[in-house]
Design a protein around this motif. Structure first.
Motif, PDB file in Angstrom:
ATOM      1  N   ARG A   1       0.554   1.679   0.662  1.00 50.19           N
ATOM      2  CA  ARG A   1       0.239   2.313  -0.631  1.00 50.19           C
ATOM      3  C   ARG A   1       1.394   2.168  -1.618  1.00 50.19           C
ATOM      4  N   GLU A   2       2.619   2.352  -1.129  1.00 49.19           N
ATOM      5  CA  GLU A   2       3.792   2.213  -1.996  1.00 49.19           C
ATOM      6  C   GLU A   2       3.884   0.789  -2.537  1.00 49.19           C
TER       7      GLU A   2
ATOM      8  N   ARG B   1       1.291   0.304  -5.200  1.00 59.74           N
ATOM      9  CA  ARG B   1       1.702   0.941  -6.461  1.00 59.74           C
ATOM     10  C   ARG B   1       2.734   0.088  -7.186  1.00 59.74           C
TER      11      ARG B   1
ATOM     12  N   HIS C   1       1.016  -2.809  -8.727  1.00 59.27           N
ATOM     13  CA  HIS C   1       0.245  -2.374  -9.894  1.00 59.27           C
ATOM     14  C   HIS C   1       1.147  -2.182 -11.102  1.00 59.27           C
ATOM     15  N   LEU C   2       2.269  -1.525 -10.909  1.00 64.36           N
ATOM     16  CA  LEU C   2       3.180  -1.286 -12.022  1.00 64.36           C
ATOM     17  C   LEU C   2       3.843  -2.569 -12.516  1.00 64.36           C
TER      18      LEU C   2
ATOM     19  N   PRO D   1      -4.677  -3.282 -11.605  1.00 62.62           N
ATOM     20  CA  PRO D   1      -4.969  -2.529 -10.384  1.00 62.62           C
ATOM     21  C   PRO D   1      -5.725  -3.355  -9.335  1.00 62.62           C
TER      22      PRO D   1
ATOM     23  N   ALA E   1      -3.236  -5.467  -7.441  1.00 63.88           N
ATOM     24  CA  ALA E   1      -2.258  -4.704  -6.670  1.00 63.88           C
ATOM     25  C   ALA E   1      -2.569  -4.710  -5.176  1.00 63.88           C
ATOM     26  N   ASP E   2      -3.814  -4.428  -4.811  1.00 63.85           N
ATOM     27  CA  ASP E   2      -4.176  -4.430  -3.392  1.00 63.85           C
ATOM     28  C   ASP E   2      -4.003  -5.819  -2.787  1.00 63.85           C
TER      29      ASP E   2
ATOM     30  N   ARG F   1       2.013   1.566 -19.735  1.00 70.13           N
ATOM     31  CA  ARG F   1       1.711   0.348 -18.970  1.00 70.13           C
ATOM     32  C   ARG F   1       1.734  -0.884 -19.844  1.00 70.13           C
TER      33      ARG F   1
ATOM     34  N   PHE G   1       9.681   4.614  -8.803  1.00 68.21           N
ATOM     35  CA  PHE G   1       9.845   4.764  -7.359  1.00 68.21           C
ATOM     36  C   PHE G   1      11.103   5.534  -6.992  1.00 68.21           C
TER      37      PHE G   1
END
Length: 175
Positions: free
Chosen positions: A19-20, A23, A26-27, A32, A35-36, A108, A128
């Motif tokens: 997950r981190e 994220r 994504h950033l 988004p 990101a995955d 963003r 982070f």
């Protein structure tokens, strides 16, 4: 071939950090959906080199660096594609230019306008909450570079968002 202990260790690493890493992707990319994919691609790459990664002093920093490199590649590919598209339309007499409207810029979008290294430093340090040393490890740059790029990135964000915040009412500009 990775032994059973290493497999269990990798799955634990995956569960703790997927997950981190998503994220972070994504950033860094502002996408988004990407990101995955980037987090999964990074973890797949780590799995193939898990024997080396698990013996590293900072496996999480190594993983963040892999995500940052993959994100950089994806951004570069998107920029090349946009240039090709703009060139195509320019040759056909149509324009694909859309003006930036400063009043619509959010964090963003402003991050997306920063050069990659500044964006990565700002995201890792502030989103982070990594130390300068951990950020340097993740990006494979010096601590001094992290300091200067973070400072310059924050000033650029303030400039990009400054016009908007100056126009908002004192209550924080609720939408």
């Amino acid at each position: 071939m990775v032994d059973d202990d290493a497999s269990v260790e990798f799955h634990d690493f995956f569960d703790r950090h997927y997950r981190e890493l998503g994220r972070l992707a994504h950033l860094l990319t502002g996408d988004p959906d990407a990101a995955d994919d980037l987090a999964a691609d990074a973890l797949a790459a780590l799995w193939h080199r898990w024997d080396r990664v698990r013996s590293a002093r900072h496996p999480v920093a190594y993983a963040r660096g892999v995500v940052a490199n993959l994100a950089r590649g994806r951004i570069r590919a998107a920029v090349r594609e946009r240039r090709r598209t703009a060139l195509f339309w320019a040759q056909h007499g149509e324009h694909a230019n859309t003006p930036d409207v400063a009043a619509l810029v959010d964090v963003r979008q402003a991050l997306g306008r920063l050069p990659f290294r500044k964006r990565a430093c700002v995201v890792l340090r502030h989103a982070f909450d990594l130390s300068e040393k951990d950020t340097a490890l993740a990006l494979r740059i010096s601590v001094g570079t992290v300091k200067s790029q973070t400072s310059k990135g924050m000033k650029e964000l303030e400039r990009l968002l400054g016009d908007r915040t100056a126009r908002e009412p004192a209550g924080g500009g609720e939408r």
